[in-house]
Write a protein that holds these residues in place. Sequence first.
Motif, mmCIF file in Angstrom:
data_model
loop_
_atom_site.group_PDB
_atom_site.id
_atom_site.type_symbol
_atom_site.label_atom_id
_atom_site.label_comp_id
_atom_site.label_asym_id
_atom_site.label_seq_id
_atom_site.Cartn_x
_atom_site.Cartn_y
_atom_site.Cartn_z
ATOM 1 N N SER A 335 0.804 -1.217 0.000
ATOM 2 C CA SER A 335 0.000 0.000 0.000
ATOM 3 C C SER A 335 0.839 1.270 0.000
ATOM 4 C CB SER A 335 -0.923 0.019 1.221
ATOM 5 O OG SER A 335 -0.170 0.201 2.415
ATOM 6 N N HIS A 404 -12.292 0.657 -1.306
ATOM 7 C CA HIS A 404 -10.831 0.625 -1.164
ATOM 8 C C HIS A 404 -10.304 -0.576 -0.400
ATOM 9 C CE1 HIS A 404 -10.574 4.583 -2.972
ATOM 10 N NE2 HIS A 404 -11.498 5.016 -2.137
ATOM 11 N N SER A 420 -4.485 -3.370 1.177
ATOM 12 C CA SER A 420 -3.616 -2.611 0.281
ATOM 13 C C SER A 420 -4.231 -1.268 -0.098
ATOM 14 C CB SER A 420 -3.274 -3.413 -0.970
ATOM 15 O OG SER A 420 -4.440 -3.922 -1.576
ATOM 16 N N PHE A 421 -5.487 -1.021 0.330
ATOM 17 C CA PHE A 421 -6.126 0.293 0.192
ATOM 18 C C PHE A 421 -6.031 0.807 -1.243
ATOM 19 C CE2 PHE A 421 -4.394 -0.135 4.502
ATOM 20 C CZ PHE A 421 -5.576 -0.122 5.225
ATOM 21 N N ARG A 422 -6.590 0.041 -2.159
ATOM 22 C CA ARG A 422 -6.443 0.334 -3.577
ATOM 23 C C ARG A 422 -7.548 1.245 -4.093
ATOM 24 N NH1 ARG A 422 -3.118 -3.608 -5.781
ATOM 25 N NH2 ARG A 422 -2.553 -5.153 -4.213
#
Length: 678
Positions: A335, A404, A420-422
């Motif tokens: 991340s 996310h 991973s807060f994508r």
Amino acid sequence: MSGIAHRLAERHVGQAGCALHASSGVQSSPIGHGPPAGVARQAGVIVGVILAVLLIAPTPARTDPSYVGTAVCTNCHDDAGQGWTGSDHAKAWTLPSETTVLGDFSGVTYEHGGQVTRFLRDGGTYLIETEGPDGERRAYEVVGVAGVDPLQQYLLSPEPGRVQVYDIAWDVEARRWYPVFPGPPPPPKDGFDWSGSYKSWDGRCAECHATDYSRNYDPASDSYAPRMAEIGVGCEACHGPGSDHVAWARRSDGTMTVANSAEMGLTIDLDAPPQAEIMQCLTCHSRREAMGDGNPVPGTPYHDAFSMALLREGLYHPDGTILDEVFEGGSFLQSRMHAKGVRCSTCHEPHSATLRAEGNAVCTQCHSPAGNPDFPSLALKVYDGPEHHFHPGGGEGAQCVSCHMTRRTYMGIDTRRDHSFRVPRPDLAATGSPDACTDCHQDRDAAWAAAELARRFPDSTRRGPHYASIFAAARRNPQAASRELLDLAEWRDGPAIVRATALELLGAVPDIASARRVMRLLPDADPMVRAAAAGTLRSLPAPDRLIVLQPLLTDPVRSVREAAAKALLDVRLPPGSPQARNLADARAEWEDALNLRADFPETHLQMGGAALQSRDFTAALDAFERAVALDPQLVDAWMMVIRLHAAMNDPDAAEAALGRALSANPGNVNLLALQQGG
């Protein structure tokens, strides 16, 4: 994927596998670890009581610092203790009692796939009546309780020196029994039966549910004699042994002065730069392969104790989002938040193991017009509003995590979110990666979602090339994608776990030009990259390989030294030289790690493969025989046993092994083909 890999992947097992995944937040993978032996009901309640006492017996005297127990810590740290009491960590592992057992033990029965389980009590003793490893039905005493939310599992001891995780679990919210694994129950003697090697609490779960745990496995008796400071994840599981800290506090006469962690008698400084805290959390919150027995002392560098599982097929989607139960670590390391210095405790209160705030307020600690001075690169704007998320306020679509932090459900009901807060990337759906948009909008497709995002965020910089495309192609044909994989490995600002995965996918360098590129990565700052680079150079001739990998044999990080040793398995040096000693020392470390994991069938597959590479056929045969003893359904290992007997000019032994293999796997087409082929 090989038959063995299919078996381990499809049946939810990995090197770090954990038989249990309740909210206790364990490491390992989808199956388990733990301590002392309880006892089958017919062995007597008295023996069960004795063993329950042994379960929490203190670890024998050791050199300082020693573990003092959570009760001692909370004498001074009352606020932390109040937060911890009742937390998932505190209840990661408890003894059975009126307050800890949540399931219905009123004599109810539960049937699944022909397997009938009865849950009952005898006074204060909780019992589960089921088929044992011998196929006989009996009542087993519950000797431990694992987890508290959203499910709870119960620990049984089919025989002395062995505690297992029963896989009919209690759904806490719905108040019902249910099967953790929905498929047909495996028969007795199967490695995936509740009494089999993959469901071992002692070997696969307990270390992340206890404090200062060691399993002390004895291969000769195939049993455990575990030791621990306390069950449950106590203060010292994260802060380290407390005796020196207690002595320091007593010397202060109540006038605590600011001191560093060493002066305070602690083995780790969790207030130091974020990486110390993150890697301490990841000792359990990551999919990994251990190099030692049980818990390393907090403060031990992660890569001196574990090899982290990379973004492998079956574990992660091509874009690196979670697929199998890999816990949070591998995704978090990818991340941008990790790269910017966010730590676990930024979002999670570590003592209560709860979030710092409710809902989107966790995220708006930083992502808001006010920002956060600790992270000056933040864009100062409204995120928690329809101008950003384009959904009605308060609904599921307006939640930051919905877009996310995609989620997957494990063990039937345990929902976990990717860390991973994508930014949503529906344009990558062709790679097989998940799409947060169509997770909710199931009546739409990824093309619609990609077009909507392009319309709503026309100036976004979060589109374009992504490693998902490279990994998806490389999983089909790594050599065809070798140039792209090498480019990714050389991505100096990229996440180390991504770069190391690119090297692992490459497998072996295809030519000298590629080898030169990999050699430039051997001194990389990150140990995951160095270790993976060593593995890709195994296609070089042995003398050249030894020259380039020799520095890694004395690398300061153990996981790198072990990787170099594995890459040099076929190298033989005359004894006495410094070069030979370094190689021998690194090999010894790797062999020690394997021997400490001798209770895992997977370990013996590694041992067998290493022995074959060294052309030690006797050792290879022993390793594959041990693998099938621990898991009789490992058909590929049986095939190696049969072929090795034949190659060693013992056709009678080969025929007998084939008979044993078919007895354990009747009707298996590969074994039948071998039989028909003579």
